[in-house]
Design an enzyme around this catalytic site. Structure first.
Site, PDB file in Angstrom:
ATOM      1  N   HIS A   1     151.793  45.631 -29.056  1.00  0.00           N
ATOM      2  CA  HIS A   1     151.137  46.038 -27.807  1.00  0.00           C
ATOM      3  C   HIS A   1     152.066  46.899 -26.958  1.00  0.00           C
ATOM      4  CE1 HIS A   1     152.465  42.160 -25.449  1.00  0.00           C
ATOM      5  NE2 HIS A   1     153.279  43.137 -25.162  1.00  0.00           N
TER       6      HIS A   1
ATOM      7  N   ASN B   1     153.625  42.150 -31.475  1.00  0.00           N
ATOM      8  CA  ASN B   1     152.375  42.513 -32.161  1.00  0.00           C
ATOM      9  C   ASN B   1     152.030  43.997 -31.993  1.00  0.00           C
ATOM     10  OD1 ASN B   1     151.583  42.650 -29.495  1.00  0.00           O
ATOM     11  ND2 ASN B   1     149.937  41.146 -29.648  1.00  0.00           N
TER      12      ASN B   1
ATOM     13  N   ASP C   1     151.392  46.708 -15.612  1.00  0.00           N
ATOM     14  CA  ASP C   1     150.471  45.573 -15.735  1.00  0.00           C
ATOM     15  C   ASP C   1     150.836  44.414 -14.811  1.00  0.00           C
ATOM     16  OD1 ASP C   1     152.789  45.086 -17.196  1.00  0.00           O
ATOM     17  OD2 ASP C   1     151.794  45.171 -19.123  1.00  0.00           O
TER      18      ASP C   1
ATOM     19  N   GLU D   1     146.369  45.219 -26.090  1.00  0.00           N
ATOM     20  CA  GLU D   1     146.578  44.344 -27.242  1.00  0.00           C
ATOM     21  C   GLU D   1     145.885  44.898 -28.492  1.00  0.00           C
ATOM     22  OE1 GLU D   1     148.742  42.092 -27.003  1.00  0.00           O
ATOM     23  OE2 GLU D   1     148.211  40.418 -25.701  1.00  0.00           O
TER      24      GLU D   1
END
Ligand code: F6R
Length: 244
Positions: free
Chosen positions: A138, A136, A67, A143
Site C-alpha cells: 500500500h 502489502n 492520511d 490498500e
C-alpha cells in the site's frame, strides 16, 4: 525512475532530507506531501536539525498529509496528526495554517475526501511527495484491491495493515478499521515523488515491484512505475531481493 541504495537507515534519512532541503531552498512556498509511520522519522529528525542549525526555512511552505485514521481525535497519541506535530511541525517554523492533515473526526468523510483533493488543486498540486510503503504494497492507505480510488476518501484497512500498525496502539483491537486517504489521483499528480524504504520486512514487496515491472491494483505501489519522477531510496536490507 531513480533508485538510490544506502548502507543504513541513517544514510537513507539524510539522502531524503538532502532532496527535501534542496527543493525547499529552491522554492520557499513549496507544496509538500508528507507521510507518517516509522520510516520518515529519521528524515524529519534531520529536517528539524537543518532548520535549527542551518536555517532551513519552512515559513512559507504548505503541506498535505497522506492520511488519517477515522475516529481518532488529533490529541490521540496514535493519530497521524499527533505524530506530525511531535515529529516535525512543532520543531520547525511552518505556519500552522498551511498544514493540512485529513480530519479523522469529520462528520462526512466522503465529502471530506472531495474537499481534500480540491484543496490540493487550489494549492497548485503537490510539488514533492514523501511516501512509505506497507508490507502489502500500500501507499498512503490505498490498500490492495480489485480497483483503486482516484479520489481521496474513505478506505477500509486490510488485516495486514491493522496487524502491521498495531505496534502504534495499545493492541490490535485499538487500531481503527477505516481511514481517510489521499487517492491515487492526487498521489500520481505530485510533480516529484520520493519513496523511502527500510528494513528486511520490506524486501519481499520491493523485490516484487522492481523485479516484475508490472502494474497491478493488488500492489498499489506499482502505480509509481508509471510516474516520470520517482526516486526510490532503499536501505540495503530493503533492497536485498531486487535482482534487476
Ligand atoms: C503513512 C502512510 C503509510 C506508510 C506505510 C509504511 O502516512 O501513508 O502508507 O507509509 O504504512 O509505514 P512504516 O514506515 O511504518 O513502515
Amino acid at each position: 525512475m531513480n533508485i538510490i541504495v544506502t548502507e543504513s537507515y541513517e544514510e537513507m534519512s539524510k539522502k531524503t532530507a538532502d532532496i527535501f532541503e534542496r527543493e525547499v531552498r529552491n522554492n520557499p512556498s513549496l507544496v509538500l506531501g508528507l507521510a507518517t509511520g516509522s520510516t520518515p522519522i529519521g528524515t524529519y529528525r534531520e529536517l528539524v536539525r537543518r532548520h535549527k542549525e542551518e536555517e532551513l526555512d519552512f515559513s512559507s511552505v504548505r503541506s498535505f498529509n497522506l492520511d488519517e485514521y477515522i475516529g481518532l481525535e488529533p490529541e490521540n497519541t496514535s493519530s497521524y496528526t499527533y505524530y506530525m506535530y511531535e515529529q516535525l511541525f512543532n520543531h520547525i517554523n511552518i505556519d500552522k495554517k498551511n498544514v493540512r492533515i485529513p480530519d479523522g473526526m469529520t462528520e462526512d468523510p466522503v465529502r471530506y475526501g472531495e474537499k481534500y483533493d480540491q484543496l490540493i488543486r487550489e494549492a497548485g498540486g503537490i510539488d514533492i511527495l514523501l511516501l512509505g510503503i506497507g508490507t502489502n504494497g500500500h501507499i498512503a492507505f490505498m490498500e490492495p484491491d480489485e480497483e483503486l480510488s482516484v479520489d481521496s476518501g474513505v478506505v477500509e484497512l486490510t488485516k495486514q495493515t491493522i496487524k502491521d500498525n498495531s505496534r502504534f496502539f495499545e493492541s490490535k483491537k485499538h487500531v481503527p478499521t477505516q481511514a481517510i486517504s489521499m487517492g491515487m489521483g492526487s498521489i500520481l499528480r505530485a510533480k516529484k515523488i520520493v519513496m523511502i524504504v527500510s528494513g528486511k520486512v520490506k524486501a519481499p514487496i520491493i523485490g516484487e515491484i522492481l523485479n516484475n515491472g508490472r502494474v497491478t491494483t493488488k500492489i498499489p505501489a506499482t502505480f509509481l512505475l508509471l510516474h516520470n519522477d520517482v526516486t526510490w531510496i532503499c536501505d540495503k536490507e530493503a533492497y536485498s531481493r531486487v535482482t534487476i
